[in-house]
Design an enzyme around this catalytic site. Structure first.
Site, short mmCIF file in Angstrom:
data_model
loop_
_atom_site.label_atom_id
_atom_site.label_comp_id
_atom_site.label_asym_id
_atom_site.label_seq_id
_atom_site.Cartn_x
_atom_site.Cartn_y
_atom_site.Cartn_z
N GLY A 81 47.15 68.90 65.64
CA GLY A 81 47.02 68.22 64.53
C GLY A 81 47.87 66.93 64.31
N ALA A 82 47.44 65.92 63.67
CA ALA A 82 48.10 64.69 63.04
C ALA A 82 48.95 64.79 62.16
CB ALA A 82 47.27 63.29 62.93
N TRP A 83 49.84 63.94 61.47
CA TRP A 83 50.64 64.10 60.24
C TRP A 83 50.20 63.83 58.90
CZ3 TRP A 83 51.21 59.19 58.90
CH2 TRP A 83 51.07 58.18 59.86
N ASN A 84 48.92 63.27 58.93
CA ASN A 84 48.51 62.61 57.65
C ASN A 84 47.74 63.65 56.79
OD1 ASN A 84 46.29 62.45 59.31
ND2 ASN A 84 45.19 60.67 58.75
N LYS A 134 48.72 73.70 66.67
CA LYS A 134 49.97 72.82 66.49
C LYS A 134 49.84 72.09 65.92
CE LYS A 134 51.60 69.65 69.29
NZ LYS A 134 52.55 69.05 68.17
N PRO A 135 50.90 71.96 64.69
CA PRO A 135 50.77 70.68 63.64
C PRO A 135 51.63 70.00 64.35
CG PRO A 135 51.85 72.87 63.03
CD PRO A 135 51.70 72.97 64.29
N PRO A 152 45.46 57.12 72.43
CA PRO A 152 46.16 57.40 73.86
C PRO A 152 46.33 58.61 74.06
CG PRO A 152 47.23 55.24 72.44
CD PRO A 152 46.10 55.90 71.74
N GLU A 171 39.07 63.69 67.47
CA GLU A 171 39.17 62.84 66.17
C GLU A 171 40.30 61.97 66.12
OE1 GLU A 171 37.20 63.08 63.84
OE2 GLU A 171 35.86 64.87 64.21
N CYS A 226 42.68 57.86 58.92
CA CYS A 226 41.91 57.42 60.21
C CYS A 226 40.88 56.54 60.05
CB CYS A 226 41.78 58.60 61.04
SG CYS A 226 40.69 59.95 60.15
N LYS A 229 32.73 55.70 70.31
CA LYS A 229 33.39 55.11 71.12
C LYS A 229 34.63 55.44 71.21
CE LYS A 229 32.12 50.87 69.28
NZ LYS A 229 32.29 49.42 69.03
N GLU A 265 33.46 67.07 63.21
CA GLU A 265 33.91 68.17 62.43
C GLU A 265 33.21 68.30 61.12
OE1 GLU A 265 38.29 67.09 62.26
OE2 GLU A 265 38.33 68.86 63.52
P1 NAD Z 1 49.63 61.21 67.88
O1 NAD Z 1 48.39 60.95 68.81
O2 NAD Z 1 50.78 60.59 68.02
O3 NAD Z 1 49.87 63.03 67.75
C1 NAD Z 1 48.80 63.82 67.31
C2 NAD Z 1 49.03 65.25 67.93
O4 NAD Z 1 48.91 65.21 69.29
C3 NAD Z 1 50.46 65.71 67.46
O5 NAD Z 1 50.38 66.82 67.07
C4 NAD Z 1 51.24 65.38 68.79
O6 NAD Z 1 52.46 66.34 69.06
C5 NAD Z 1 50.25 65.86 69.83
N1 NAD Z 1 50.58 65.14 71.10
C6 NAD Z 1 50.93 64.25 71.59
N2 NAD Z 1 50.94 64.20 72.91
C7 NAD Z 1 50.25 65.39 73.35
C8 NAD Z 1 49.82 65.66 74.78
N3 NAD Z 1 50.40 64.84 75.79
N4 NAD Z 1 49.15 66.75 74.81
C9 NAD Z 1 48.90 67.52 73.59
N5 NAD Z 1 49.22 67.08 72.29
C10 NAD Z 1 49.87 65.84 72.34
O7 NAD Z 1 48.97 61.06 66.30
P2 NAD Z 1 49.74 60.74 64.95
O8 NAD Z 1 50.54 59.79 65.06
O9 NAD Z 1 50.33 62.37 64.79
O10 NAD Z 1 48.71 60.50 64.22
C11 NAD Z 1 48.09 59.34 63.72
C12 NAD Z 1 46.56 59.27 64.48
O11 NAD Z 1 45.88 60.09 64.39
C13 NAD Z 1 46.05 57.80 64.09
O12 NAD Z 1 45.43 57.35 65.11
C14 NAD Z 1 45.16 58.35 63.19
O13 NAD Z 1 43.91 57.30 63.02
C15 NAD Z 1 44.34 59.51 63.93
N6 NAD Z 1 43.99 60.43 62.98
C16 NAD Z 1 42.44 60.60 63.23
C17 NAD Z 1 41.81 61.31 62.14
C18 NAD Z 1 40.23 61.82 62.51
O14 NAD Z 1 39.76 62.51 61.81
N7 NAD Z 1 39.45 60.81 63.42
C19 NAD Z 1 42.39 62.16 61.18
C20 NAD Z 1 43.74 61.91 60.80
C21 NAD Z 1 44.50 61.02 62.14
#
Ligand code: NAD
Length: 483
Positions: A149-152, A175-176, A230, A249, A283, A450, A457
């Site tokens: 998961g992401a943090w938002n 894994k949050p 990334p 996502e 996002c 893209k 989802e």
């Molecule tokens: P992030 O990519 O830094 O981290 C996301 C998750 O991936 C975290 O839990 C992190 O610990 C984990 N992670 C990092 N490196 C990893 C690896 N090598 N292998 C496995 N897991 C790994 O993103 P963030 O800063 O937490 O969230 C912000 C981003 O999320 C923004 O780009 C936002 O647009 C995106 N987002 C997308 C959606 C969507 O539905 N499309 C929704 C919310 C947020």
């Protein structure tokens, strides 16, 4: 303030701790106060989660689909009953105003559990007549699924991934984000209370390495990530080594086009929702606001007037409608983008500064005179920064709107319905809006094109991503062999 969970991880139906894991301090973004301390998962914790998820999946797959659905719907009811508590945890974890979290987080998670609970018994294969012979398909669960998961939107993400995975007969290890580790533990607790077998939904904490360890384990069949592009590229590449299913996502830089025939007040509402809800940490935000040159001045005037109604303050105060960034790191990233906007020649209309207090607040910020080549028009900022770009004709604006590596969302405000549908058809984005923005109800697919991702989802579309079809051919007459 205190939000310490009983332990860092939730495995096999109970809280579990391993203090050998790296310590992670959880901060209340509104004042920087430490509200909990947890530990990242050690290899031993990761192993326990995998063993228990594998065992639970076998048990769960033997339940009838109706029974599985009942557990999920019961979990939805419990989530709604606990909405006040869950919303408070979400606000402490993310800094989002309680007036938002009360209506958009646990409630959205409960919707997912209810929707997929209701759908579970209808997840079936099909019968295919073959002129006397026939074939049928079985929709099989994939096995152990990993959610990252992401943090938002931590509660929503934990449920948007967990609910369809479980409805389809899979187990999940979630894994949050290390920034917001608290609410997923509550989701796991609630699923146990609702009758899920121990180990069906495990939560383990940690940074990217823990996610990587899960994604690279051969016992894992699928990974669903919400995160940045990334990270998505890395996780997709790791999953490819094991030919695993993926849902990605990821981030965006979505366009929002406002024509000169739009209802301006409504378009301003759309632009506000598309840029400042959750302090811009969404996002799908429509951060490139293309405004027709005939209404540019009027639009900016109404937007800045409406922004004066923002109430910045303690997110736990029900009156507050604009909170801090989720972390000091995110605040620094956003301020750096604002500086680039100014340096590259955009006009700062309002905001642009951190708010001087102990939290991670940034003023809601509007730039005008933004051009397509500026950094703030090309890169995802993930903060409360709206860019106004001017346009004069339809063909030009759709070309500029689509000229990005991202393709998560796109929106248009116009009273001309034929134009609205024409533009929706041309948008290179997975989720499009006509005269609205940023809604994501569970009934409709959500996801990106893209670089913004792969898979969808929500809705029946998610079932495609948590099952695979097995085809069984059946002969009703003797085999015809050539010799
Ligand atoms: P992030 O990519 O830094 O981290 C996301 C998750 O991936 C975290 O839990 C992190 O610990 C984990 N992670 C990092 N490196 C990893 C690896 N090598 N292998 C496995 N897991 C790994 O993103 P963030 O800063 O937490 O969230 C912000 C981003 O999320 C923004 O780009 C936002 O647009 C995106 N987002 C997308 C959606 C969507 O539905 N499309 C929704 C919310 C947020």
């Amino acid at each position: 303030m205190h939000a310490q969970p009983p332990a860092s991880h939730y495995i096999n139906g109970q809280y579990i701790e391993d203090t050998k894991g790296e310590k992670i301090a959880v901060m209340y973004p509104a004042n920087g106060e430490v509200i909990a301390e947890i530990h990242a998962a050690t290899p031993d914790i990761i192993e326990q989660a995998l063993v228990s998820a594998q065992a639970a999946q076998k048990v769960w797959a033997e339940y009838s689909a109706t029974e599985r659905g009942r557990v999920l719907r019961c979990a939805a009811d419990i989530m709604r009953q606990c909405n006040d508590l869950l919303s408070e945890i979400e606000t402490l974890d993310t800094g989002k105003p309680i007036q938002e979290t009360l209506v958009a987080d646990a409630t959205s998670g409960a919707d997912a559990l209810e929707y997929f609970g209701g759908l579970a018994a209808s997840i079936t294969g099909e019968y295919i007549p073959l002129g006397g012979n026939f074939a049928y398909t079985i929709r099989q669960p994939l096995g152990v699924c990993v959610g990252i998961g992401a943090w938002n939107y931590p509660t929503q993400i934990a449920c948007w991934k967990g609910a369809p995975a479980l409805a389809c007969g899979n187990s999940m290890i979630f894994k949050p984000s290390e920034t917001t580790p608290l609410s997923a533990l509550k989701v796991a607790e609630i699923l146990t209370e609702a009758g899920a077998p121990d180990g069906l939904y495990n939560v383990i904490q940690g940074m990217g390495e823990v996610g990587h360890a899960l994604v690279s384990d051969p016992r894992v069949a699928k990974v669903s990530l919400t995160g940045s592009v990334p990270t998505g590229k890395k996780v997709y590449a790791t999953a490819a080594q094991g030919m695993k299913h993926v849902t990605m996502e990821l981030g965006g830089k979505s366009p929002l086009i406002i024509f000169d025939d739009a209802d301006i007040e409504n378009a301003v509402s759309g632009a506000i929702l598309a840029n400042f809800y959750s302090s811009g940490q969404v996002c799908s935000n429509g951060t490139r606001v293309f405004v027709h040159k005939n209404i540019r001045e009027k639009f900016i005037a109404r937007l800045t007037a409406r922004l004066e109604n923002i109430i910045i303050g303690d997110p736990l105060d029900p009156k507050t409608n604009f909170g801090p960034m989720a972390s000091a790191k995110q605040r620094a990233i956003v301020l750096d983008y604002i500086r680039k906007g100014i340096d590259e020649g955009a006009t700062l209309v309002c905001g642009g500064h951190a708010i001087e207090n102990s939290g991670y607040f940034i003023q809601p910020t509007v730039f005008s005179d933004v051009t397509d080549d500026m950094t703030i028009a090309r890169e995802e900022i993930f903060g409360p920064v709206l860019s106004v770009l001017e346009f004069s004709d339809e063909e030009e604006v759709i070309r500029r709107a689509n000229a990005t590596e991202f393709g998560l969302a796109a929106g248009v405000f116009t009273q001309d319905l034929t134009r609205a549908h024409r533009i929706a058809a041309k948008f290179a984005a997975g989720t499009c809006y006509i005269n609205t923005y940023n809604i994501a109800p569970v009934e409709a697919p959500f996801g990106g094109s893209k670089a913004s991702g792969i898979g969808r989802e929500n809705s029946k579309a998610a079932v495609e991503h948590y099952t695979e079809r097995k085809t069984v051919f059946v002969a009703t007459s003797p085999v015809e062999a050539p010799f």
